[in-house]
Enzyme design. Structure first.
Site, short mmCIF file in Angstrom:
data_model
loop_
_atom_site.label_atom_id
_atom_site.label_comp_id
_atom_site.label_asym_id
_atom_site.label_seq_id
_atom_site.Cartn_x
_atom_site.Cartn_y
_atom_site.Cartn_z
N GLU A 118 72.39 62.55 26.80
CA GLU A 118 73.75 62.06 26.58
C GLU A 118 74.17 62.25 25.14
O GLU A 118 73.37 62.06 24.22
CB GLU A 118 73.81 60.55 26.90
CG GLU A 118 73.59 60.23 28.37
CD GLU A 118 73.72 58.73 28.67
OE1 GLU A 118 74.17 57.95 27.80
OE2 GLU A 118 73.35 58.34 29.80
N GLU A 185 81.09 62.73 32.87
CA GLU A 185 81.12 61.49 33.66
C GLU A 185 82.37 60.68 33.38
O GLU A 185 82.69 60.41 32.20
CB GLU A 185 79.86 60.66 33.36
CG GLU A 185 79.84 59.33 34.13
CD GLU A 185 78.49 58.64 34.17
OE1 GLU A 185 77.51 59.17 33.61
OE2 GLU A 185 78.42 57.55 34.77
O1 KIV Z 1 71.06 58.82 35.50
C1 KIV Z 1 71.92 59.25 36.28
O2 KIV Z 1 71.87 59.04 37.48
C2 KIV Z 1 73.01 60.01 35.70
C3 KIV Z 1 74.25 60.27 36.53
C4 KIV Z 1 75.31 60.91 35.73
C5 KIV Z 1 74.08 61.08 37.72
O3 KIV Z 1 72.91 60.44 34.61
#
Ligand code: KIV
Length: 272
Positions: A118, A185
């Site tokens: 992320e 997301e």
């Molecule tokens: O951990 C997760 O499930 C994700 C979602 C965006 C699918 O990162």
């Protein structure tokens, strides 16, 4: 029966070029991996969402690299076709060395073909450090659940002009750093479309509208068994695929079909 050809990063790029949507789903164990693989899921993510749907926590913060590796190891042998991505948990990529160690474990012990992390352009340095060493990276933009304690609440990202522009630049910076895949997301559908159009790599969305190259959802969400639902927290982008499916494999097949024939996501699953 013919042995299926394993999906690779080149196949994901080919699907994008061919205009075929990429169907992705989270997975955490061998039994579901067998079903997802058989049902035609192209990409399986061992997500840190396991902290919520498997461990029953309210956030993903407590998930460790060892947790992700454990679940990758559990399901890897069941995958004959699907591409396996492993999620880098909270702070596991805070430094170059930590990121490299985590990625090494996920690929060598867990059998993952790619890691996901992320963050925006502030992670470009880490992405480059990994990719030049042969670690394929999926960069996760938009809502970043690992930032929950900074944000306070989960909410749609990129609605304001400045935030949308910043995300477009983040997407460019991460690709330049070597990211092979982008995940968006919880962002407005128009922004998802804009980033996907500009992108040179496949773009997967979760609550990012229909005009991206593929969709991903959390397995427990499509089966309508997520613990959060019992507390009334059901994201707009979730569709219950058990509805009218009868059994789990049919539900997952219906999800794959809906992604491929563009019937998911519908307008009701998208953000403006
Ligand atoms: O951990 C997760 O499930 C994700 C979602 C965006 C699918 O990162």
């Amino acid at each position: 029966m013919e042995t299926p050809k394993p999906v690779t990063i080149s196949e994901l790029r080919r699907l994008r070029e061919a205009g075929e949507k990429i169907a992705c789903l989270t997975c955490y164990d061998a039994s579901f991996a067998l079903i997802e693989d058989r049902a035609g899921v192209d990409l399986v993510l061992v997500g840190d969402s396991l902290g919520m749907v498997i461990h029953g926590r309210s956030t993903t913060t407590a998930v460790t690299v060892d947790d992700i590796v454990y679940h990758c190891r559990a399901l890897r042998p069941s995958l004959k076709r699907a591409f396996l991505v492993a999620d880098m948990p909270f702070l596991s990529f805070a430094t170059r060395d930590r990121a490299l160690d985590a990625a090494q474990k996920m690929m060598q012990e867990g059998g993952a073909a790619m890691v996901k992390l992320e963050g925006g352009r502030e992670q470009a340095d880490i992405v480059e450090y990994l990719t030049v060493r042969g670690v394929p990276v999926c960069a996760h933009l938009g809502l970043q659940p690992q930032q929950i304690h900074k944000m306070g609440v989960f909410k749609v990202q990129g609605r304001e002009t400045a935030a949308a522009e910043a995300m477009v630049h983040d997407a460019e910076a991460l690709q330049q750093a070597g990211a092979d895949l982008l995940l968006l997301e919880c962002i407005p559908a128009a922004l998802g479309k804009r980033i996907a159009r500009k992108s040179k790599v496949p773009v997967i969305g979760i609550g990012a509208g229909p005009d991206v190259d593929g969709q991903i959802l959390v397995l427990h969400d499509i089966l309508n068994i997520s613990p959060a639902f019992a507390q009334g927290r059901k994201p707009r982008f979730v569709r219950n695929f058990m509805d009218g499916s009868g059994d789990i494999e049919t539900a997952i097949r219906n999800y794959v079909r809906a992604v491929k024939d563009h019937s998911y996501p519908a307008a009701e699953h998208c953000f403006a």
